[in-house]
Every structure is written in C-alpha cells, then in structure tokens.
Scaffold this active site. Structure first.
Site, PDB file in Angstrom:
ATOM      1  CG  ASN A  92      48.690 -35.595   8.396  1.00  0.00           C
ATOM      2  OD1 ASN A  92      49.433 -35.248   7.477  1.00  0.00           O
ATOM      3  ND2 ASN A  92      48.753 -35.059   9.600  1.00  0.00           N
ATOM      4  CE  LYS A 129      51.147 -37.169  11.621  1.00  0.00           C
ATOM      5  NZ  LYS A 129      51.279 -37.210  13.054  1.00  0.00           N
ATOM      6  CG  HIS A 173      48.132 -31.868  12.391  1.00  0.00           C
ATOM      7  ND1 HIS A 173      49.199 -32.118  13.230  1.00  0.00           N
ATOM      8  CD2 HIS A 173      47.534 -33.067  12.159  1.00  0.00           C
ATOM      9  CE1 HIS A 173      49.238 -33.422  13.479  1.00  0.00           C
ATOM     10  NE2 HIS A 173      48.242 -34.017  12.839  1.00  0.00           N
ATOM     11  CD  GLU A 191      52.371 -33.905  13.806  1.00  0.00           C
ATOM     12  OE1 GLU A 191      52.425 -33.847  12.567  1.00  0.00           O
ATOM     13  OE2 GLU A 191      52.078 -34.951  14.420  1.00  0.00           O
ATOM     14  CD  GLU A 214      44.330 -35.125  14.329  1.00  0.00           C
ATOM     15  OE1 GLU A 214      44.436 -36.239  13.835  1.00  0.00           O
ATOM     16  OE2 GLU A 214      45.134 -34.204  14.089  1.00  0.00           O
ATOM     17  N   GLY A 218      50.449 -40.070  17.400  1.00  0.00           N
ATOM     18  CA  GLY A 218      51.755 -40.700  17.191  1.00  0.00           C
ATOM     19  C   GLY A 218      52.326 -41.368  18.431  1.00  0.00           C
ATOM     20  CB  SER A 243      47.350 -43.853  18.451  1.00  0.00           C
ATOM     21  OG  SER A 243      48.529 -43.119  18.696  1.00  0.00           O
TER      22      SER A 243
HETATM   23  C1  PEP Z   1      47.659 -37.168  12.958  1.00  0.00           C
HETATM   24  O1  PEP Z   1      48.796 -36.745  12.830  1.00  0.00           O
HETATM   25  O2  PEP Z   1      46.716 -36.500  12.541  1.00  0.00           O
HETATM   26  C2  PEP Z   1      47.478 -38.448  13.620  1.00  0.00           C
HETATM   27  C3  PEP Z   1      46.293 -38.751  14.057  1.00  0.00           C
HETATM   28  O3  PEP Z   1      48.593 -39.253  13.762  1.00  0.00           O
HETATM   29  P1  PEP Z   1      48.638 -40.762  14.319  1.00  0.00           P
HETATM   30  O4  PEP Z   1      47.489 -41.499  13.682  1.00  0.00           O
HETATM   31  O5  PEP Z   1      49.954 -41.294  13.903  1.00  0.00           O
HETATM   32  O6  PEP Z   1      48.466 -40.669  15.795  1.00  0.00           O
END
Ligand code: PEP
Length: 251
Positions: free
Chosen positions: A9, A11, A92, A94, A164, A170, A210
């Site tokens: 992703n 973003k 997601h 976000e 997630e 992040g 992460s």
């Molecule tokens: C995500 O935004 O779906 C995600 C898992 O981000 P990150 O790997 O940076 O934590």
C-alpha cells in the site's frame, strides 16, 4: 490451498519520478511463484502503473460506492472496472480515521466492489486503547459483522481480509506473532461460524502493521497468516523484494 498474498500500500507517497523508478526496480525483482503480489498506488498513477508493471497486480486504495454523479473528487468502483482495475482496498484505518468512514459506509463500498467484479481487500483492526482494554476481539468482530458478514457465501469468498492493528501501522511496533496468530485464528473461527469451515479454510487473511524484512518470515509462518499488507516497506524495492522472495516464504 489458500492464496498467499503480499500487497504493498503506497498510500499518498512517491513523486512521479520516484514512482517511475520504483516500478522499474519492481519489474526486476524475482517474485516467489506461489505468491500473488499486488501494489496499491495513488489513484493518479494507476492507469500508468497497470501498463508499467508486468507480473505485479495493481489495485486502488479506495473508491466510492455510487457508480457516477455529483461526487466531486471521488472515483467509483464502476470507473475503476472500466479502466481494468480488479482490486481495491476497503476500510483501511487511515480512511476510517482521516475520512470518517464508518462500518456502514464500508458495507456499501464492499457491495459496490462486488457488483463491479472488483476484489475487495477488507481491512479491520483495533486502536491502541481497545488493545489495552482487552476488547479487541469484540471490536474487530463488530467491524466484520457490520461491513461484510451480510454477504452471501459466494460473495464473501471473493474477499481478502486484512487484519491491521492500528497501533502497529506505521509505528514500527509490530504485533507479535502470537498476537497476529491469535486474531487471525479468531477471525477464521468467526467466518466458519457465519459461513462454513470450508469457506473459512479458503479465505486469505493478511497481516498489516510495520511488517518488514526482519519480521516478515516469522509472521508469514503463522498458520493463519496468509501474507501481508505492507505500507512503509513497500516503498523500497529492496525491502519489498525480501517480502516476496522464496526465502521469506520457505522454512
Ligand atoms: C498499512 O498502511 O497498511 C501498513 C501496514 O503500513 P505499515 O506497514 O507502514 O505499518
């Protein structure tokens, strides 16, 4: 056998120049052939990305549920389909947090994706305070109940689920393999209760938060983790190449 998936992703990252360089590098990495690999670029880049990437599938990070009309700034599932896009992220964290997307709105988006033969990657996961107060199973179950468990089995089986935990996205703070496996097993149990054990065995559940070259192998080795939704580590071909390599997927 469930599909094993690694999905990046991107973003709202990458300038045009950075994006073109990343595509070039991605076309050079070798993907483990038992995997389905996806990237979700910014909307503006998708049509071009579909042409540039040879073996990696390209999806959208978001889309609106109405087909067309006065919805300034939005792109519909129907429009995605008409440009050859077959995958979309829905829910997601976000989108939920920055754009106030509710379980009810996400349900409409899931329905619109299915109506347009677009595979939805449905994201769920709890915030830190819910993890800390211990109600994380109930929280995630409610997200599924209110956005995807209304589907018929033949529709549900077209989804990919992604767990997630928001506190891991992040932040550099990955869920432990025990925390990831526990939630994934629980989600699979709910799917078995709502639909059937057969369908629960078929559905891919990705972990996101992460995930990076140093922890991916252990996470992907969990019996109920079928791959990853990757943010930060998908922006560097060097890191992403580790996540999609045969070495990471074989013990
Ligand atoms: C995500 O935004 O779906 C995600 C898992 O981000 P990150 O790997 O940076 O934590």
């Amino acid at each position: 056998m469930r599909k094993k998936i690694v999905a990046g992703n991107w973003k709202m990252n990458l300038t045009g120049e950075e994006y073109r360089a990343l595509c070039k590098e991605l076309n050079e990495i070798s993907l483990f052939n038992a995997l389905d690999v996806f990237v979700f670029p910014p909307m503006l880049y998708i049509a071009d990305c579909l042409k540039k990437l040879s073996t990696i599938h390209v999806g959208a990070q978001n889309a609106y549920f109405e087909d067309k009309g006065a919805f300034t700034g939005e792109v519909s599932m129907m429009q995605l389909k008409s440009f050859g896009v077959s995958n979309v992220l829905i829910g997601h964290s976000e989108r939920r947090m920055c754009f106030h997307e509710t379980n009810q709105l996400l349900k409409q988006k899931v329905d619109a994706a299915l109506k347009n033969q677009i595979q939805a990657f449905f994201c769920c996961g709890e915030p830190l305070e819910v993890r800390e107060n211990g109600n994380y199973f109930a929280f995630v179950k409610q997200q599924l109940e209110e956005s995807v468990f209304h589907l018929e089995a033949y529709q549900f089986k077209k989804l990919v689920l992604a767990y997630e935990p928001i506190w891991a996205i992040g932040t550099g703070k990955t869920a432990t393999t025990e925390q990831a496996e526990e939630m994934h097993a629980e989600i699979r149990k709910w799917v078995a209760e709502r639909y059937s054990q057969e369908l629960a065995n078929e559905i891919s559940i990705l972990y996101g938060g992460s995930c990076n070259p140093s922890n991916a192998k252990a996470l992907f080795a969990c019996p109920n983790v079928d791959g990853g939704l990757i943010g930060g580590a998908s922006l560097k071909a060097e890191d992403f190449s580790v996540l999609v390599s045969k070495e990471t997927w074989t013990i």
